[in-house]
Design a protein around this motif. Structure first.
Motif, PDB file in Angstrom:
ATOM      1  N   ARG A 320       0.841  -1.190   0.000  1.00 26.65           N
ATOM      2  CA  ARG A 320       0.000   0.000   0.000  1.00 26.65           C
ATOM      3  C   ARG A 320       0.882   1.248   0.000  1.00 26.65           C
ATOM      4  O   ARG A 320       1.542   1.550   0.997  1.00 26.65           O
ATOM      5  N   ASP A 321       0.906   1.920  -1.143  1.00 26.32           N
ATOM      6  CA  ASP A 321       1.720   3.145  -1.266  1.00 26.32           C
ATOM      7  C   ASP A 321       3.154   2.900  -0.820  1.00 26.32           C
ATOM      8  O   ASP A 321       3.775   3.743  -0.156  1.00 26.32           O
ATOM      9  N   GLY A 322       3.668   1.737  -1.186  1.00 28.29           N
ATOM     10  CA  GLY A 322       5.048   1.402  -0.875  1.00 28.29           C
ATOM     11  C   GLY A 322       5.262   0.743   0.466  1.00 28.29           C
ATOM     12  O   GLY A 322       6.348   0.232   0.744  1.00 28.29           O
ATOM     13  N   ASP A 323       4.236   0.767   1.324  1.00 31.74           N
ATOM     14  CA  ASP A 323       4.339   0.133   2.641  1.00 31.74           C
ATOM     15  C   ASP A 323       3.690  -1.249   2.627  1.00 31.74           C
ATOM     16  O   ASP A 323       3.028  -1.643   1.661  1.00 31.74           O
ATOM     17  N   LEU A 324       3.874  -1.982   3.710  1.00 35.23           N
ATOM     18  CA  LEU A 324       3.381  -3.354   3.800  1.00 35.23           C
ATOM     19  C   LEU A 324       2.126  -3.430   4.653  1.00 35.23           C
ATOM     20  O   LEU A 324       2.129  -2.991   5.812  1.00 35.23           O
ATOM     21  N   TYR A 325       1.050  -3.959   4.089  1.00 35.97           N
ATOM     22  CA  TYR A 325      -0.153  -4.289   4.869  1.00 35.97           C
ATOM     23  C   TYR A 325      -0.205  -5.802   5.008  1.00 35.97           C
ATOM     24  O   TYR A 325      -0.057  -6.544   4.024  1.00 35.97           O
ATOM     25  N   ALA A 326      -0.418  -6.282   6.242  1.00 39.34           N
ATOM     26  CA  ALA A 326      -0.526  -7.726   6.466  1.00 39.34           C
ATOM     27  C   ALA A 326      -1.648  -8.008   7.452  1.00 39.34           C
ATOM     28  O   ALA A 326      -1.877  -7.233   8.394  1.00 39.34           O
ATOM     29  N   SER A 327      -2.349  -9.110   7.225  1.00 39.37           N
ATOM     30  CA  SER A 327      -3.428  -9.510   8.130  1.00 39.37           C
ATOM     31  C   SER A 327      -3.430 -11.009   8.302  1.00 39.37           C
ATOM     32  O   SER A 327      -2.919 -11.753   7.451  1.00 39.37           O
ATOM     33  N   VAL A 328      -4.006 -11.449   9.405  1.00 34.98           N
ATOM     34  CA  VAL A 328      -4.296 -12.864   9.597  1.00 34.98           C
ATOM     35  C   VAL A 328      -5.698 -12.969  10.183  1.00 34.98           C
ATOM     36  O   VAL A 328      -6.069 -12.183  11.061  1.00 34.98           O
ATOM     37  N   THR A 329      -6.481 -13.890   9.656  1.00 35.84           N
ATOM     38  CA  THR A 329      -7.840 -14.136  10.137  1.00 35.84           C
ATOM     39  C   THR A 329      -7.947 -15.593  10.535  1.00 35.84           C
ATOM     40  O   THR A 329      -7.768 -16.485   9.698  1.00 35.84           O
ATOM     41  N   LEU A 330      -8.189 -15.821  11.820  1.00 35.42           N
ATOM     42  CA  LEU A 330      -8.340 -17.178  12.343  1.00 35.42           C
ATOM     43  C   LEU A 330      -9.841 -17.450  12.466  1.00 35.42           C
ATOM     44  O   LEU A 330     -10.535 -16.822  13.273  1.00 35.42           O
TER      45      LEU A 330
END
Length: 403
Positions: A320-330
């Protein structure tokens, strides 16, 4: 005074069964007697197994034929900042494991999240399930039973909730396969993991179904729950807590802590966690969620067999705009802060580290907070492993730590 040696001899002579020893001595002597017997018959040295630090009576509701305790090394990761619906602040997360390098890796992910300002986490759904299976004559009767259940959910709720002062029946979903009718009961079990609560409540509801319809109960659990087995229904509908966590990390932070780029992590996640998992026919689409989940379960008094559902997780990564978006869904994280293994002294102490021991105010808030912190810990583990893979540091990290 009855000694452990006396009890062991009586078992050896057939006068007593292994399960009867607590009737003739206190729990610690009974456990010692079983060790004496096993050491004599197997030549094993059980001195370490017997060097546990709590009263054996404390484990009376958790194990039968106790001989001692399995001591799994416990460490801690963090602090990591969590902004959740039930949790807010910096948390240390105790983890118990025999896998070297795991906590070092998760701790690196926690450091990245901490320096990035913290992670957001939310429990999206809470529903412990139990799904009995009934026999009917044919699909006509099956349809009749389903219609009655849908029209009388309030009656079933009244019967189920009469068995508990805490649980609430959220809903009942019918499924028909020929002459089998499955009813998937879903409960809000507050701060308890709730499997026993759901089982007892469902038994009462089943008695009403049998009295009011042609259905005959075959099994209180028909495996559509689904407990301790890989199941797509848990991935879709959830079981226990459905919880998600996410974070945004700057490009510079990714380079400094994870030693790679957002693009490299995103590609590794897509090709490994998504494409690779799909090709394998996996239910979970993640790097190693089970590692963090089971380590937390062991440390915090949860049922370790439910890591099967707890590792049913999806990890997503975007740039996102050069940055890192990360998610985890359990999708199906089954946790509680009261009952079961949470009452054991070691696990109770670990829950205290998180500040979630016992029932919450309001009810359910402690278990929600626990789920949110475990989700953020899982996210940390995902970030660190993906970073190691993207930078080709996985093997060297294990080699450097001597694992």
């Amino acid at each position: 005074m009855t000694t452990a040696e006396d009890l062991a001899e009586r078992v050896r002579e057939g006068d007593l069964g292994l399960h009867e020893l607590e009737q003739h001595a206190d729990a610690d002597v009974a456990a010692e007697a079983r060790r004496v017997l096993l050491e004599a018959e197997t030549e094993a040295d059980l001195s370490t197994v017997g060097a546990y630090a709590f009263d054996a009576a404390d484990a009376d509701s958790n194990v039968e034929n106790m001989i001692g305790a399995a001591q799994v090394p416990m460490g801690v990761v963090g602090p990591v900042r969590v902004e959740g619906g039930a949790s807010s602040g910096e948390y240390y997360l105790p983890l118990a494991t025999t896998e070297g390098a795991l906590l070092a890796s998760v701790n690196r992910g926690c450091a990245a999240i901490r320096r990035g300002g913290g992670a957001t986490a939310r429990v999206l759904k809470s529903a412990m399930t139990r799904a009995p299976v009934f026999r009917v004559a044919d699909v006509g009767e099956a349809s009749e039973v389903v219609s009655w259940v849908r029209a009388n959910e309030g009656t079933l709720r009244e019967a189920a909730e009469a068995t508990t002062s805490h649980g609430e029946l959220r809903g009942v979903t019918p499924y028909v396969v020929g002459d089998s009718v499955f009813l998937r009961f879903a409960y809000d079990t507050k701060d308890a993991m709730g499997m026993n609560m759901a089982t007892i409540a469902t038994q009462a509801a089943c008695e009403v179904v049998e009295a009011e319809t042609p259905a005959s109960l075959v099994a209180l659990s028909g495996n559509l729950c689904a407990d301790k087995k890989p199941a797509a229904i848990n991935a879709v509908e959830g079981r226990g807590r459905t919880v998600a966590a996410d974070v945004v990390l700057s490009r510079d932070l990714v380079a400094d802590v994870l030693k790679t780029t957002p693009e490299a992590i995103a590609e590794a996640n897509t090709r490994k966690n998504l494409v690779g998992s799909a090709k394998a026919g996996a239910l979970g689409f993640n790097a190693h969620a089970a590692n963090v989940v089971v380590a937390a379960f062991l440390a915090l008094g949860q049922d370790p067999a439910q890591v099967v559902e707890g590792s049913n997780a999806i990890t997503t990564v975007d740039v996102r705009d050069g940055d890192l978006y990360a998610s985890v869904t359990l999708a199906s994280l089954e946790v509680g802060t009261v009952g079961g293994g949470t009452r054991l002294p070691t696990q109770s102490e670990a829950l205290s580290v998180l500040g979630v021991r016992g029932g919450g105010d309001p009810p359910g808030s402690n278990a929600d907070a626990l789920a949110e912190v475990i989700a953020v810990g899982t996210l940390a583990g995902e970030l660190s492993l993906l970073g190691a893979l993207a930078s080709s540091h996985l093997a060297s990290a294990h080699e450097q730590l001597g694992r």
